[in-house]
Design an enzyme around this catalytic site. Structure first.
Site, short mmCIF file in Angstrom:
data_model
loop_
_atom_site.label_atom_id
_atom_site.label_comp_id
_atom_site.label_asym_id
_atom_site.label_seq_id
_atom_site.Cartn_x
_atom_site.Cartn_y
_atom_site.Cartn_z
CG ASP A 5 7.99 -2.42 8.32
OD1 ASP A 5 7.13 -2.47 7.40
OD2 ASP A 5 8.04 -1.51 9.16
CD GLU A 6 9.22 1.18 5.34
OE1 GLU A 6 9.03 1.18 4.09
OE2 GLU A 6 8.69 2.01 6.10
N GLY B 78 0.83 -1.20 0.00
CA GLY B 78 0.00 0.00 0.00
C GLY B 78 0.86 1.25 0.00
CB SER B 79 -0.02 4.78 -0.42
OG SER B 79 -1.05 4.96 0.53
CG PHE C 181 0.69 8.48 5.68
CD1 PHE C 181 1.53 8.62 6.77
CD2 PHE C 181 0.96 9.21 4.54
CE1 PHE C 181 2.62 9.47 6.73
CE2 PHE C 181 2.05 10.08 4.48
CZ PHE C 181 2.87 10.22 5.58
CB CYS D 113 -6.15 14.27 -4.96
SG CYS D 113 -7.93 14.52 -4.77
CE LYS E 270 3.69 0.27 3.38
NZ LYS E 270 3.26 1.67 3.53
ZN LIG Z 1 -8.46 12.58 -3.49
#
Ligand SMILES: [Zn+2]
Length: 198
Positions: free
Chosen positions: A89-90, A16-17, A19, A181, A22
């Protein structure tokens, strides 16, 4: 996951991105493995020293002891004979070698749980996540919340200028955005610092 496979190893990837939670999900699974009396070892790349070099930490301050490594192969060297579950992680920072390392450990019968960024700040797949996702038995894609419009977000918007692929340790350098966005170049921050960290 409804149940665990028996007498066989497997690979789980949580992607995922930024924030998106994860690491929190990784910690949740690893803590449950510990509660189940399984032998757990946790690794993370040394370059990620955001909060603590010997622990994995989520943005909500959940944490677990871990070993910081430079290269994926070190996992094989540092692996204890009785380890049953390996958390990483990471994982996107460990390079293409981590794919073969995970495959080898799963082949040996271990449960591997990796968490990592699936896209970079340009919205491009972050190698070697595509390869890891392809060989994994179980995949979880976490979504953050777009700080501009509130929709589910799967992109990490860079909000400072830097040409490095990832600006490590810069908590204020990114915010979560949806595909509408997101713009693939650094922009001004839209949300207050505390909101971006959610
Ligand atoms: Zn948005």
């Amino acid at each position: 996951m409804l149940g665990f496979p028996r007498n066989v190893g497997w690979i789980e990837v949580i992607c995922g991105s930024m924030f998106s939670g994860k690491t929190e999900e990784l910690i949740r699974r690893l803590k449950r493995a510990q509660i189940a009396q399984l032998k757990v070892q946790i690794f993370k790349p040394r370059l990620d020293d955001r909060y603590d070099t010997s622990r994995i930490c989520s943005h909500s301050d959940q944490r677990l002891e871990s070993v910081a490594i430079e290269r994926a192969e070190e996992i094989l060297r540092l692996l204890k004979p009785d380890t049953q579950v390996v958390g990483i992680d990471e994982v996107q920072f460990l390079g293409p070698e981590v794919v073969a390392v995970c495959e080898l450990l799963a082949q040996k019968g271990l449960r591997i749980i990796c968490a990592g960024l699936d896209q970079d700040y340009l919205g491009k797949p972050f190698e070697p996540m595509p390869q890891l996702l392809a060989i994994a038995e179980y995949i979880t894609k976490e979504l953050a919340i777009c700080v501009v419009c509130g929709n589910p977000a799967n992109r990490s918007q860079r909000i400072i200028s830097d040409s490095a692929r990832v600006v490590v340790g810069a908590a204020g350098a990114y915010e979560a955005r949806c595909r509408k966005c997101f713009v693939p170049e650094p922009v001004e921050a839209t949300a207050p610092q505390n909101l971006r960290l959610l």
